[in-house]
Design a protein around this motif. Structure first.
Motif, PDB file in Angstrom:
ATOM      1  N   GLN A   1      19.713  22.603  -1.411  1.00  0.00           N
ATOM      2  CA  GLN A   1      20.408  22.037  -0.255  1.00  0.00           C
ATOM      3  C   GLN A   1      19.496  20.999   0.372  1.00  0.00           C
ATOM      4  N   VAL A   2      19.957  19.746   0.439  1.00  0.00           N
ATOM      5  CA  VAL A   2      19.115  18.651   0.932  1.00  0.00           C
ATOM      6  C   VAL A   2      19.781  18.021   2.152  1.00  0.00           C
ATOM      7  N   LEU A   3      19.002  17.864   3.216  1.00  0.00           N
ATOM      8  CA  LEU A   3      19.463  17.165   4.412  1.00  0.00           C
ATOM      9  C   LEU A   3      18.782  15.811   4.457  1.00  0.00           C
ATOM     10  N   ILE A   4      19.580  14.749   4.532  1.00  0.00           N
ATOM     11  CA  ILE A   4      19.057  13.388   4.630  1.00  0.00           C
ATOM     12  C   ILE A   4      19.373  12.874   6.023  1.00  0.00           C
TER      13      ILE A   4
ATOM     14  N   GLY B   1      21.843  17.694  -9.232  1.00  0.00           N
ATOM     15  CA  GLY B   1      22.415  18.991  -8.909  1.00  0.00           C
ATOM     16  C   GLY B   1      22.271  19.441  -7.469  1.00  0.00           C
ATOM     17  N   ALA B   2      21.767  18.589  -6.606  1.00  0.00           N
ATOM     18  CA  ALA B   2      21.569  18.977  -5.208  1.00  0.00           C
ATOM     19  C   ALA B   2      22.865  18.855  -4.417  1.00  0.00           C
ATOM     20  N   LYS B   3      23.010  19.714  -3.419  1.00  0.00           N
ATOM     21  CA  LYS B   3      24.100  19.629  -2.448  1.00  0.00           C
ATOM     22  C   LYS B   3      23.568  18.800  -1.289  1.00  0.00           C
ATOM     23  N   ILE B   4      24.271  17.725  -0.940  1.00  0.00           N
ATOM     24  CA  ILE B   4      23.784  16.764   0.030  1.00  0.00           C
ATOM     25  C   ILE B   4      24.483  16.903   1.376  1.00  0.00           C
TER      26      ILE B   4
ATOM     27  N   PHE C   1      18.290  24.455   4.595  1.00  0.00           N
ATOM     28  CA  PHE C   1      18.066  23.311   3.711  1.00  0.00           C
ATOM     29  C   PHE C   1      16.740  23.511   2.992  1.00  0.00           C
ATOM     30  N   ASP C   2      16.735  23.215   1.711  1.00  0.00           N
ATOM     31  CA  ASP C   2      15.502  23.328   0.932  1.00  0.00           C
ATOM     32  C   ASP C   2      14.591  22.124   1.157  1.00  0.00           C
ATOM     33  N   PHE C   3      15.204  20.996   1.427  1.00  0.00           N
ATOM     34  CA  PHE C   3      14.443  19.758   1.650  1.00  0.00           C
ATOM     35  C   PHE C   3      15.088  18.978   2.746  1.00  0.00           C
TER      36      PHE C   3
END
Length: 77
Positions: A5-8, A26-29, A75-77
């Motif tokens: 899970q990535v938060l931008i 493969g990330a969920k954005i 979120f992982d990142f």
């Protein structure tokens, strides 16, 4: 394996490009953007690729406009 899970923060040219390639991996954005950007991000985004001179589409992402909305999210990142 779980999808990361990535938060931008921000959805400008760099944020969109990063999101596109992370999603390919493969990330969920999710995006955290200013409120006036929510409507624009409610539809798929077009990204021009200089590698093969084609237009790519970025979709299937979540949009947040207030940091308070992120409470309880992971979120992982």
């Amino acid at each position: 394996m779980n999808e990361p899970q990535v938060l931008i923060v921000g959805a400008g040219a760099l944020g969109m490009t990063c999101a596109y390639f992370l999603q390919l991996g493969g990330a969920k954005i999710s995006f955290l953007v200013r409120p006036h950007r929510r409507e624009e991000l409610s539809r798929p985004q077009k990204i021009y690729s200089y590698n093969d001179h084609s237009v790519k589409t970025l979709d299937n992402y979540r949009v947040f406009t207030n940091a308070n909305e992120l409470q309880g999210q992971h979120f992982d990142f």
